[in-house]
Design a protein around this motif. Structure first.
Motif, PDB file in Angstrom:
ATOM      1  N   ASP A  41      -1.794 -12.679  -4.725  1.00 33.33           N
ATOM      2  CA  ASP A  41      -1.964 -11.074  -4.695  1.00 33.33           C
ATOM      3  C   ASP A  41      -1.133 -10.682  -3.555  1.00 33.33           C
ATOM      4  OD1 ASP A  41      -5.593 -11.676  -4.971  1.00 33.33           O
ATOM      5  OD2 ASP A  41      -4.152 -10.830  -6.717  1.00 33.33           O
ATOM      6  N   THR A  42      -0.376 -11.486  -3.079  1.00 34.85           N
ATOM      7  CA  THR A  42       0.606 -10.878  -1.932  1.00 34.85           C
ATOM      8  C   THR A  42       1.677 -10.106  -2.478  1.00 34.85           C
ATOM      9  OG1 THR A  42       0.148 -12.852  -0.394  1.00 34.85           O
ATOM     10  CG2 THR A  42       2.396 -11.684  -0.257  1.00 34.85           C
ATOM     11  N   ALA A  43       1.931  -8.714  -2.050  1.00 36.49           N
ATOM     12  CA  ALA A  43       2.927  -7.824  -2.608  1.00 36.49           C
ATOM     13  C   ALA A  43       2.855  -6.637  -1.655  1.00 36.49           C
ATOM     14  CB  ALA A  43       2.568  -7.523  -4.111  1.00 36.49           C
ATOM     15  N   VAL A  44       3.537  -5.656  -2.023  1.00 36.33           N
ATOM     16  CA  VAL A  44       3.506  -4.427  -1.766  1.00 36.33           C
ATOM     17  C   VAL A  44       2.796  -3.349  -2.601  1.00 36.33           C
ATOM     18  CG1 VAL A  44       4.886  -2.225  -1.034  1.00 36.33           C
ATOM     19  CG2 VAL A  44       5.764  -4.352  -0.422  1.00 36.33           C
ATOM     20  N   TYR A  45       1.730  -2.929  -2.182  1.00 37.83           N
ATOM     21  CA  TYR A  45       0.871  -2.009  -2.998  1.00 37.83           C
ATOM     22  C   TYR A  45       1.174  -0.553  -2.920  1.00 37.83           C
ATOM     23  CZ  TYR A  45      -1.912  -6.272  -4.110  1.00 37.83           C
ATOM     24  OH  TYR A  45      -2.447  -7.281  -4.783  1.00 37.83           O
ATOM     25  N   TYR A  46       1.374  -0.051  -4.102  1.00 35.21           N
ATOM     26  CA  TYR A  46       1.784   1.495  -4.118  1.00 35.21           C
ATOM     27  C   TYR A  46       0.672   2.281  -4.988  1.00 35.21           C
ATOM     28  CZ  TYR A  46       6.586  -0.431  -3.323  1.00 35.21           C
ATOM     29  OH  TYR A  46       7.750  -0.897  -2.717  1.00 35.21           O
ATOM     30  N   CYS A  47       0.314   3.204  -4.449  1.00 36.49           N
ATOM     31  CA  CYS A  47      -0.286   4.338  -5.293  1.00 36.49           C
ATOM     32  C   CYS A  47       0.518   5.492  -5.921  1.00 36.49           C
ATOM     33  CB  CYS A  47      -1.291   4.977  -4.523  1.00 36.49           C
ATOM     34  SG  CYS A  47      -1.162   6.219  -2.971  1.00 36.49           S
ATOM     35  N   ALA A  48       0.068   5.926  -7.121  1.00 31.17           N
ATOM     36  CA  ALA A  48       1.055   6.760  -7.742  1.00 31.17           C
ATOM     37  C   ALA A  48       0.049   7.652  -8.434  1.00 31.17           C
ATOM     38  CB  ALA A  48       1.782   6.209  -8.725  1.00 31.17           C
ATOM     39  N   ALA A  49       0.501   9.128  -8.783  1.00 35.22           N
ATOM     40  CA  ALA A  49      -0.009  10.191  -9.320  1.00 35.22           C
ATOM     41  C   ALA A  49       0.598  10.574 -10.731  1.00 35.22           C
ATOM     42  CB  ALA A  49      -0.439  11.390  -8.208  1.00 35.22           C
ATOM     43  N   ARG A  78       1.326  -2.862  -7.813  1.00 29.30           N
ATOM     44  CA  ARG A  78       2.178  -3.798  -6.678  1.00 29.30           C
ATOM     45  C   ARG A  78       3.113  -4.371  -7.150  1.00 29.30           C
ATOM     46  NH1 ARG A  78      -2.260  -8.824  -6.996  1.00 29.30           N
ATOM     47  NH2 ARG A  78      -1.569 -10.029  -9.168  1.00 29.30           N
ATOM     48  N   GLN A  79       3.864  -4.884  -6.105  1.00 28.85           N
ATOM     49  CA  GLN A  79       5.302  -5.389  -6.600  1.00 28.85           C
ATOM     50  C   GLN A  79       5.699  -6.593  -5.372  1.00 28.85           C
ATOM     51  OE1 GLN A  79       8.913  -2.903  -6.796  1.00 28.85           O
ATOM     52  NE2 GLN A  79       9.838  -4.297  -7.913  1.00 28.85           N
ATOM     53  N   ALA A  80       5.498  -7.909  -5.816  1.00 32.20           N
ATOM     54  CA  ALA A  80       5.801  -8.778  -5.204  1.00 32.20           C
ATOM     55  C   ALA A  80       7.541  -9.330  -5.115  1.00 32.20           C
ATOM     56  CB  ALA A  80       5.007 -10.290  -5.602  1.00 32.20           C
ATOM     57  N   PRO A  81       7.955 -10.001  -4.126  1.00 34.58           N
ATOM     58  CA  PRO A  81       9.381 -10.145  -4.101  1.00 34.58           C
ATOM     59  C   PRO A  81       9.943 -10.837  -5.232  1.00 34.58           C
ATOM     60  CG  PRO A  81       8.267 -10.779  -2.128  1.00 34.58           C
ATOM     61  CD  PRO A  81       7.268 -10.406  -2.928  1.00 34.58           C
ATOM     62  N   GLY A  82      10.985 -10.358  -5.763  1.00 32.82           N
ATOM     63  CA  GLY A  82      11.626 -10.785  -7.153  1.00 32.82           C
ATOM     64  C   GLY A  82      10.763 -10.700  -8.028  1.00 32.82           C
ATOM     65  N   GLY A  95       3.800   2.663  -0.105  1.00 33.34           N
ATOM     66  CA  GLY A  95       3.683   1.467  -0.316  1.00 33.34           C
ATOM     67  C   GLY A  95       2.990   0.682   1.103  1.00 33.34           C
ATOM     68  N   THR A  96       2.105  -0.141   0.969  1.00 28.92           N
ATOM     69  CA  THR A  96       1.570  -0.823   2.013  1.00 28.92           C
ATOM     70  C   THR A  96       1.419  -2.177   1.611  1.00 28.92           C
ATOM     71  OG1 THR A  96      -0.407  -1.067   3.612  1.00 28.92           O
ATOM     72  CG2 THR A  96      -0.850  -0.276   1.191  1.00 28.92           C
ATOM     73  N   GLN A  97       2.009  -3.190   2.811  1.00 24.91           N
ATOM     74  CA  GLN A  97       2.078  -4.646   2.463  1.00 24.91           C
ATOM     75  C   GLN A  97       0.550  -5.394   2.588  1.00 24.91           C
ATOM     76  OE1 GLN A  97       5.156  -6.602   1.846  1.00 24.91           O
ATOM     77  NE2 GLN A  97       3.349  -8.158   1.598  1.00 24.91           N
ATOM     78  N   VAL A  98       0.496  -6.061   1.538  1.00 25.68           N
ATOM     79  CA  VAL A  98      -0.472  -7.093   1.745  1.00 25.68           C
ATOM     80  C   VAL A  98      -0.085  -8.329   1.580  1.00 25.68           C
ATOM     81  CG1 VAL A  98      -2.626  -7.762   0.422  1.00 25.68           C
ATOM     82  CG2 VAL A  98      -2.064  -5.425   0.538  1.00 25.68           C
ATOM     83  N   THR A  99      -0.566  -9.277   2.636  1.00 28.36           N
ATOM     84  CA  THR A  99      -0.299 -10.649   2.740  1.00 28.36           C
ATOM     85  C   THR A  99      -1.470 -11.376   2.682  1.00 28.36           C
ATOM     86  OG1 THR A  99       1.793 -10.091   3.778  1.00 28.36           O
ATOM     87  CG2 THR A  99       1.232 -12.185   3.729  1.00 28.36           C
ATOM     88  N   VAL A 100      -1.713 -12.551   1.702  1.00 27.17           N
ATOM     89  CA  VAL A 100      -2.721 -13.311   1.619  1.00 27.17           C
ATOM     90  C   VAL A 100      -2.191 -14.593   2.015  1.00 27.17           C
ATOM     91  CG1 VAL A 100      -4.652 -13.887   0.542  1.00 27.17           C
ATOM     92  CG2 VAL A 100      -3.729 -11.859  -0.002  1.00 27.17           C
ATOM     93  N   SER A 101      -3.023 -15.330   2.969  1.00 24.28           N
ATOM     94  CA  SER A 101      -2.504 -16.550   3.367  1.00 24.28           C
ATOM     95  C   SER A 101      -3.391 -17.691   3.088  1.00 24.28           C
ATOM     96  CB  SER A 101      -2.293 -16.768   5.117  1.00 24.28           C
ATOM     97  OG  SER A 101      -3.542 -16.456   5.634  1.00 24.28           O
ATOM     98  N   LEU A 102      -3.200 -19.068   2.861  1.00 23.48           N
ATOM     99  CA  LEU A 102      -4.151 -19.954   2.594  1.00 23.48           C
ATOM    100  C   LEU A 102      -4.952 -20.329   3.572  1.00 23.48           C
ATOM    101  CD1 LEU A 102      -1.591 -22.470   0.683  1.00 23.48           C
ATOM    102  CD2 LEU A 102      -3.425 -21.318  -0.134  1.00 23.48           C
TER     103      LEU A 102
END
Length: 124
Positions: free
Chosen positions: A90-98, A38-42, A117-124
């Protein structure tokens, strides 16, 4: 050559759940270990989990702490990441890799193929 397509991301409230899917095509999918990152902004890309080609061996990033489960359905060429008790961090773009071979690694540089990648966003 292996092609990977992720899906299942979205917006969820804290303590909610999501299940990500990674569908593979191309060469013998079951011979590849599949990792989630996963990769979060910055921030740098971070290892989440990995599963062996057989599905018998898994490994997780330290931050997972029992909240996430990786699994695979070889008949469907699909690897899943079940994420429970989600947190805003946990908010980030999630990637799978082989990665071909039997060694499970958390290093992104050891993986040969990546999904978009697929975006996952978790709000309060």
């Amino acid at each position: 050559q292996v092609q990977l397509v992720e899906s299942g991301g979205g917006l969820v409230k804290a303590e909610g759940s999501l299940r990500l899917s990674c569908v593979g095509s191309g060469r013998i999918f079951s011979s590849y270990a599949i990792g989630w990152f996963r990769q979060a902004p910055g921030k740098e890309r971070e290892f989440v989990a990995v599963i062996s080609g057989s599905g018998r061996t898994t490994n997780y990033g330290d931050f997972v702490k029992g909240r996430f489960t990786i699994s695979r359905d070889s008949a469907k060429n699909t690897v899943f990441l079940q994420m429970n008790s989600l947190k805003p961090e946990d908010t980030a773009v999630y990637y799978c890799a082989a990665r071909s071979g039997t060694i499970l690694t958390s290093s992104q540089f050891q993986y040969n193929y990546w999904g978009q990648g697929t975006q996952v966003t978790v709000s309060l």
